[in-house]
Each structure stands twice: as structure tokens, then as C-alpha cells.
Design a protein around this motif. Structure first.
Motif: not given
Length: 178
Positions: A102-109, A84-89
Motif C-alpha cells: 500500500e505504501l508503494r502503490e499510493e505514495t511511491g515509497i 495516511i496511506p491505507q488499504g485492505f489486506i
């Protein structure tokens, strides 16, 4: 059973190495109850953490009864992984803001905070990592833009719940937060 947090103490800590995101420490620790001592206990700690060592987010996007997963190359295991999309704060960023970014950057959502539901927290490897991940469920949002893939990100696909379960059962999904 005695659960006194003071039974195990850090005698000293030294930085073994660091990069832009993480410190790697060698801790000298002693268990006062048993007398056991480790002089080079490894701890990996993100440079930025929030309350209760929350350092990252992971987001489970579900759209029209399908789970969104990223195919990511992970150099540490020398293989691709479905996650699933994930990342550092980022420093000064809230958990929710980080999850939306992170959701926008990695998936376009593109989502708003009302689209997110907290699923609680996980510790990826409490034996080594000084970190917790805040898990979120993202529903009620849709893919509205193309993502800008980061290094190692290859595909973003949606899977039915049946296919998602099969992927888990066949160890196609191994990432702890997923």
C-alpha cells in the motif's frame, strides 16, 4: 459489572448486499440480560480478514522529520480528506506485506519490513464495522518512484510536525486511522 460476551447473541444473519470487498449484513440480535432486541442491526464486514478481524493496514510515513499524507476524495462524505496511506489486506497477504504494498502503490515509497514498526490496532467503527486496522510507522525509507494514483487519490505531500498538528487542530485531518 458483568462483561459476559454471551449476553448479546446473534439470533440470525442475512446478507443485505455485497460487492467485491465487503458484505453488508442485517443481524437479528438480542441482549439476553435486558431483553432488548434489534432485528436489522447493520454489520459491514470485509470479505477477507486475518487474525482478530484485521482487514486493513494504515501506514504513517515519516521522512526527515516530516509526515507524509495523501489527499483523497471520499464519496461517502463528499469531500477531500488528508490521510495516511491505507488499504485492505489481500487474501493470503500478511499485515507487513500489505503495508509495504500500500505504501508503494499510493505514495511511491519503497520500504522493507525493517522500516516498519507496529503501532498496534484500531477499530474504525466498532458499532458497525467487523474490522480492525493494523497501524504501522514507516521510517528509514525514501521516495524512490512515482506512485500510480488510485481513484480519488490526488496529492501526496510531506508536512512538518508543527503543520501536521495544526491540521489536526483545524479538523483538516479527520480520518480515524490518521
Amino acid at each position: 459489572m458483568d462483561n459476559n460476551d454471551q449476553d448479546v447473541v446473534i439470533v440470525s444473519r442475512r446478507v443485505a448486499c455485497e460487492n467485491s470487498k465487503l458484505f453488508v449484513y442485517f443481524d437479528d440480535i438480542i441482549d439476553k440480560k435486558t431483553g432488548d432486541r434489534v432485528s436489522d442491526y447493520i454489520v459491514v464486514a470485509p470479505k477477507h480478514s486475518g487474525d482478530d478481524l484485521v482487514t486493513g493496514v494504515a501506514i504513517l510515513p515519516i521522512i526527515e522529520h516530516h509526515v507524509g499524507l495523501l489527499r483523497v476524495y471520499r464519496p461517502a462524505i463528499r469531500a477531500f480528506s488528508w490521510e495516511i496511506p491505507q488499504g485492505f489486506i489481500d487474501q493470503g497477504e500478511s499485515d507487513v506485506s500489505s503495508a509495504l504494498r500500500e505504501l508503494r502503490e499510493e505514495t511511491g515509497i519503497a520500504a522493507v519490513s525493517d522500516d516498519l514498526t507496529s503501532l498496534g490496532f484500531v477499530t474504525p467503527d466498532a458499532g458497525i464495522l467487523a474490522a480492525r486496522i493494523h497501524l504501522f510507522l514507516a521510517m528509514g525509507c525514501s521516495v524512490t518512484q512515482h506512485n500510480n494514483p488510485e481513484m480519488g487519490l490526488r496529492d501526496f505531500c510531506f508536512f512538518s510536525f508543527v503543520d501536521f498538528e495544526k491540521m489536526i487542530m483545524h479538523s483538516e485531518i479527520q480520518a480515524m486511522s490518521t
